[in-house]
Write a protein that holds these residues in place. Sequence first.
Motif, PDB file in Angstrom:
ATOM      1  N   LEU A  59       5.247   2.868  -4.974  1.00 44.82           N
ATOM      2  CA  LEU A  59       4.595   1.779  -6.223  1.00 44.82           C
ATOM      3  C   LEU A  59       3.196   2.005  -5.896  1.00 44.82           C
ATOM      4  O   LEU A  59       2.406   2.083  -7.018  1.00 44.82           O
ATOM      5  CB  LEU A  59       5.097   0.268  -5.655  1.00 44.82           C
ATOM      6  CG  LEU A  59       4.225  -0.745  -6.547  1.00 44.82           C
ATOM      7  CD1 LEU A  59       4.552  -0.618  -7.813  1.00 44.82           C
ATOM      8  CD2 LEU A  59       4.664  -2.243  -5.846  1.00 44.82           C
ATOM      9  N   ALA A  60       2.679   2.441  -4.685  1.00 45.99           N
ATOM     10  CA  ALA A  60       1.187   2.678  -4.337  1.00 45.99           C
ATOM     11  C   ALA A  60       0.761   3.735  -5.204  1.00 45.99           C
ATOM     12  O   ALA A  60      -0.217   3.709  -5.884  1.00 45.99           O
ATOM     13  CB  ALA A  60       0.937   2.993  -2.902  1.00 45.99           C
ATOM     14  N   TRP A  61       1.728   4.849  -5.302  1.00 46.09           N
ATOM     15  CA  TRP A  61       1.181   6.076  -5.869  1.00 46.09           C
ATOM     16  C   TRP A  61       1.203   5.530  -7.365  1.00 46.09           C
ATOM     17  O   TRP A  61       0.337   6.502  -8.215  1.00 46.09           O
ATOM     18  CB  TRP A  61       2.244   7.275  -5.783  1.00 46.09           C
ATOM     19  CG  TRP A  61       2.104   8.305  -6.291  1.00 46.09           C
ATOM     20  CD1 TRP A  61       2.722   8.830  -7.544  1.00 46.09           C
ATOM     21  CD2 TRP A  61       0.927   9.222  -6.608  1.00 46.09           C
ATOM     22  NE1 TRP A  61       2.283   9.918  -8.268  1.00 46.09           N
ATOM     23  CE2 TRP A  61       1.088  10.410  -7.637  1.00 46.09           C
ATOM     24  CE3 TRP A  61      -0.290   9.682  -5.747  1.00 46.09           C
ATOM     25  CZ2 TRP A  61       0.270  11.363  -7.836  1.00 46.09           C
ATOM     26  CZ3 TRP A  61      -1.168  10.547  -6.234  1.00 46.09           C
ATOM     27  CH2 TRP A  61      -0.679  11.536  -6.951  1.00 46.09           C
ATOM     28  N   ILE A  62       2.086   5.033  -7.968  1.00 44.45           N
ATOM     29  CA  ILE A  62       2.051   4.539  -9.199  1.00 44.45           C
ATOM     30  C   ILE A  62       0.795   3.752  -9.746  1.00 44.45           C
ATOM     31  O   ILE A  62       0.142   4.111 -10.839  1.00 44.45           O
ATOM     32  CB  ILE A  62       3.232   3.947  -9.733  1.00 44.45           C
ATOM     33  CG1 ILE A  62       4.430   4.921  -9.650  1.00 44.45           C
ATOM     34  CG2 ILE A  62       3.365   3.223 -11.170  1.00 44.45           C
ATOM     35  CD1 ILE A  62       6.087   4.163  -9.812  1.00 44.45           C
ATOM     36  N   LEU A  63       0.413   2.814  -8.823  1.00 44.88           N
ATOM     37  CA  LEU A  63      -0.636   1.998  -9.157  1.00 44.88           C
ATOM     38  C   LEU A  63      -2.062   2.854  -9.148  1.00 44.88           C
ATOM     39  O   LEU A  63      -2.642   2.643  -9.925  1.00 44.88           O
ATOM     40  CB  LEU A  63      -0.649   0.899  -8.206  1.00 44.88           C
ATOM     41  CG  LEU A  63       0.626  -0.279  -8.292  1.00 44.88           C
ATOM     42  CD1 LEU A  63       0.173  -1.212  -7.310  1.00 44.88           C
ATOM     43  CD2 LEU A  63       0.216  -0.987  -9.581  1.00 44.88           C
ATOM     44  N   PHE A  64      -2.044   3.836  -8.086  1.00 40.60           N
ATOM     45  CA  PHE A  64      -3.188   4.796  -8.061  1.00 40.60           C
ATOM     46  C   PHE A  64      -3.096   5.799  -9.096  1.00 40.60           C
ATOM     47  O   PHE A  64      -4.200   5.632  -9.698  1.00 40.60           O
ATOM     48  CB  PHE A  64      -3.188   5.471  -6.843  1.00 40.60           C
ATOM     49  CG  PHE A  64      -4.145   6.438  -6.486  1.00 40.60           C
ATOM     50  CD1 PHE A  64      -5.580   6.348  -6.319  1.00 40.60           C
ATOM     51  CD2 PHE A  64      -3.752   7.892  -6.951  1.00 40.60           C
ATOM     52  CE1 PHE A  64      -6.415   7.254  -6.317  1.00 40.60           C
ATOM     53  CE2 PHE A  64      -4.671   8.799  -6.788  1.00 40.60           C
ATOM     54  CZ  PHE A  64      -5.913   8.500  -6.664  1.00 40.60           C
ATOM     55  N   ALA A  65      -2.018   6.251  -9.527  1.00 44.41           N
ATOM     56  CA  ALA A  65      -2.144   7.229 -10.611  1.00 44.41           C
ATOM     57  C   ALA A  65      -2.729   6.569 -11.845  1.00 44.41           C
ATOM     58  O   ALA A  65      -3.496   6.901 -12.840  1.00 44.41           O
ATOM     59  CB  ALA A  65      -0.772   7.958 -10.673  1.00 44.41           C
ATOM     60  N   GLY A 141      -4.900  -3.635  -9.556  1.00 44.38           N
ATOM     61  CA  GLY A 141      -5.499  -4.284  -8.322  1.00 44.38           C
ATOM     62  C   GLY A 141      -4.757  -5.781  -8.420  1.00 44.38           C
ATOM     63  O   GLY A 141      -4.560  -6.231  -7.254  1.00 44.38           O
ATOM     64  N   VAL A 142      -4.376  -6.495  -9.539  1.00 44.69           N
ATOM     65  CA  VAL A 142      -3.847  -7.670  -9.350  1.00 44.69           C
ATOM     66  C   VAL A 142      -2.531  -7.415  -8.683  1.00 44.69           C
ATOM     67  O   VAL A 142      -2.236  -8.397  -7.743  1.00 44.69           O
ATOM     68  CB  VAL A 142      -3.654  -8.366 -10.669  1.00 44.69           C
ATOM     69  CG1 VAL A 142      -2.986  -9.556 -10.886  1.00 44.69           C
ATOM     70  CG2 VAL A 142      -5.095  -8.746 -11.432  1.00 44.69           C
ATOM     71  N   ILE A 143      -1.786  -6.537  -9.109  1.00 42.22           N
ATOM     72  CA  ILE A 143      -0.268  -6.424  -8.470  1.00 42.22           C
ATOM     73  C   ILE A 143      -0.595  -6.212  -6.948  1.00 42.22           C
ATOM     74  O   ILE A 143       0.164  -6.866  -6.117  1.00 42.22           O
ATOM     75  CB  ILE A 143       0.388  -5.319  -9.060  1.00 42.22           C
ATOM     76  CG1 ILE A 143       0.603  -5.668 -10.561  1.00 42.22           C
ATOM     77  CG2 ILE A 143       1.605  -5.100  -8.419  1.00 42.22           C
ATOM     78  CD1 ILE A 143       1.389  -4.409 -11.390  1.00 42.22           C
ATOM     79  N   THR A 144      -1.591  -5.341  -6.802  1.00 43.13           N
ATOM     80  CA  THR A 144      -1.596  -5.058  -5.278  1.00 43.13           C
ATOM     81  C   THR A 144      -2.446  -6.291  -4.443  1.00 43.13           C
ATOM     82  O   THR A 144      -1.664  -6.823  -3.383  1.00 43.13           O
ATOM     83  CB  THR A 144      -2.778  -4.018  -5.148  1.00 43.13           C
ATOM     84  OG1 THR A 144      -2.440  -2.864  -5.862  1.00 43.13           O
ATOM     85  CG2 THR A 144      -3.149  -3.657  -3.583  1.00 43.13           C
ATOM     86  N   TYR A 145      -3.179  -6.958  -4.953  1.00 46.01           N
ATOM     87  CA  TYR A 145      -3.557  -8.272  -4.211  1.00 46.01           C
ATOM     88  C   TYR A 145      -2.312  -9.227  -4.147  1.00 46.01           C
ATOM     89  O   TYR A 145      -2.384  -9.575  -2.938  1.00 46.01           O
ATOM     90  CB  TYR A 145      -4.839  -8.780  -4.986  1.00 46.01           C
ATOM     91  CG  TYR A 145      -5.545  -9.553  -3.913  1.00 46.01           C
ATOM     92  CD1 TYR A 145      -6.649  -8.951  -3.334  1.00 46.01           C
ATOM     93  CD2 TYR A 145      -5.478 -10.978  -3.857  1.00 46.01           C
ATOM     94  CE1 TYR A 145      -7.418  -9.717  -2.421  1.00 46.01           C
ATOM     95  CE2 TYR A 145      -6.396 -11.692  -2.867  1.00 46.01           C
ATOM     96  CZ  TYR A 145      -7.234 -10.971  -2.248  1.00 46.01           C
ATOM     97  OH  TYR A 145      -7.993 -11.816  -1.448  1.00 46.01           O
ATOM     98  N   LEU A 146      -1.631  -9.545  -5.041  1.00 48.02           N
ATOM     99  CA  LEU A 146      -0.546 -10.484  -5.029  1.00 48.02           C
ATOM    100  C   LEU A 146       0.584  -9.965  -3.695  1.00 48.02           C
ATOM    101  O   LEU A 146       0.878 -11.100  -2.919  1.00 48.02           O
ATOM    102  CB  LEU A 146       0.076 -10.756  -6.419  1.00 48.02           C
ATOM    103  CG  LEU A 146      -0.787 -11.507  -7.184  1.00 48.02           C
ATOM    104  CD1 LEU A 146      -0.081 -11.639  -8.554  1.00 48.02           C
ATOM    105  CD2 LEU A 146      -1.263 -12.853  -6.787  1.00 48.02           C
ATOM    106  N   LEU A 147       0.761  -8.700  -3.908  1.00 44.27           N
ATOM    107  CA  LEU A 147       1.658  -8.152  -2.825  1.00 44.27           C
ATOM    108  C   LEU A 147       1.083  -8.415  -1.427  1.00 44.27           C
ATOM    109  O   LEU A 147       1.902  -8.794  -0.396  1.00 44.27           O
ATOM    110  CB  LEU A 147       2.049  -6.888  -3.121  1.00 44.27           C
ATOM    111  CG  LEU A 147       2.918  -6.463  -4.269  1.00 44.27           C
ATOM    112  CD1 LEU A 147       3.090  -5.272  -4.663  1.00 44.27           C
ATOM    113  CD2 LEU A 147       4.239  -7.094  -4.175  1.00 44.27           C
TER     114      LEU A 147
END
Length: 434
Positions: A59-65, A141-147
């Motif tokens: 998921l981190a790679w997908i969000l970064f890319a 950024g929103v998905i990352t912060y909520l997680l």
Amino acid sequence: MPLRDALPRLSRPLVRALVKGEPGPPFPRSRRLRPRLPLFLGLLPFRTVDLVLVADLVLAWILFAGGYSLLLTLNGMPPQPGVPTPGINENVLFLCALVSSLPVALRNRWPLAAWRLATGGMLLAAHFMDRLFTQPYSSSGVITYLLVVYSVAVRCDRETVLGAWLVSMLALVAVKPGDPLIALGAVMLTVTALLGYNVRTRRLAAGRLAEEERRSERALAAQAVLEERTRIARELHDVVAHHMSVIAIQAEATPLKAAGDPGTLEEGLREIRALSLAAMTEMRRVLGVLRDGDERADTAPQPGLGRLEELIATARSAGLTVTLRLGGDLLGLPTTVSLSAYRIVQEALSNAMRHAPGAAVSVRITRSGDELRVHVANGAGGGRERPPGNAGHGLLGMRERVSMIGGRLWAGPVGKGFAVTAILPIMEDAEDGA
């Protein structure tokens, strides 16, 4: 509350969230989430794979890319009339995409560090996102912060979670004051924090319940061991107390009785040998039960009222004058009742041998309906009164046996002698081997 006392109390959650807070240990996961690797991958430094960590990395790679690609696209768009060209360096965009996705990969092991990084990254990226887009927030950024907020709520104590929530709300307002989406963001942050803390509370409660169950199981196991030890000790006491008392009395009386007659001395020694063999046989049976948890070694029948005449004969050979009276139908008694009655008579006779040698003993066993009454009384024996309060473990064993089958027992001095009376309920479903 004085202000000087209120400020430290209010600032403590913020300090714990930003500086001093430490997450708790991760909760154990199901084995389905940590499968073992195949044998052909045995050369790897780890034997299992954490599927949650793998999912976070993916998921981190997908969000970064996705975030980095979006930033590059927005930065490369032709300028619109009246809007200046952003002209943001690609390295800055790379950093913004990285801090908006990396915390997802860190939240499993370092949830507080991931949240602190995500908070700083949100404040950094908001400045550049506002120049490229109409809002200072990106979907990644929103998905990352909520997680990461959820991870903090699941792993940290209430005070730290409260501090993280307050800092997150302040950061949300600081990114773009007056933004109408602040209310929506506040609701999402609050719901996420409450959900995570509720999961933590439920897991802690489940862990405490499991620990209590383990303690209860250990306590029950210890109680079962103690009960078995008590049963073995009671059986050994009944065997040793009776047979050894008779052997001691016979060994003392035989030389006096023989008075130099070899035949009488030989007969007395044969009786002592027979009593010793009988004691050893019963002790082997009891010790066999102790060694074998399934009681497969307990093949010899338990003594009962069928061996009462043998018991009386042994007591008479030790010098007691025993009279036996039986009443009612004593055939077909449950094994537990018959064994308990036998042991009560055996212990009463042993006490008479020790404390009133040569006394007259009366043994009366009668059955009335669904009750068996056992009464054993002895006289003073040679003019010596029985020492008061010298019951040892014999009376305790009697009471244990009687109480196990729901009976009643009375024991105490009667005149210059001693008497024992037990009333045993006759229950067909009584457990054997009490």
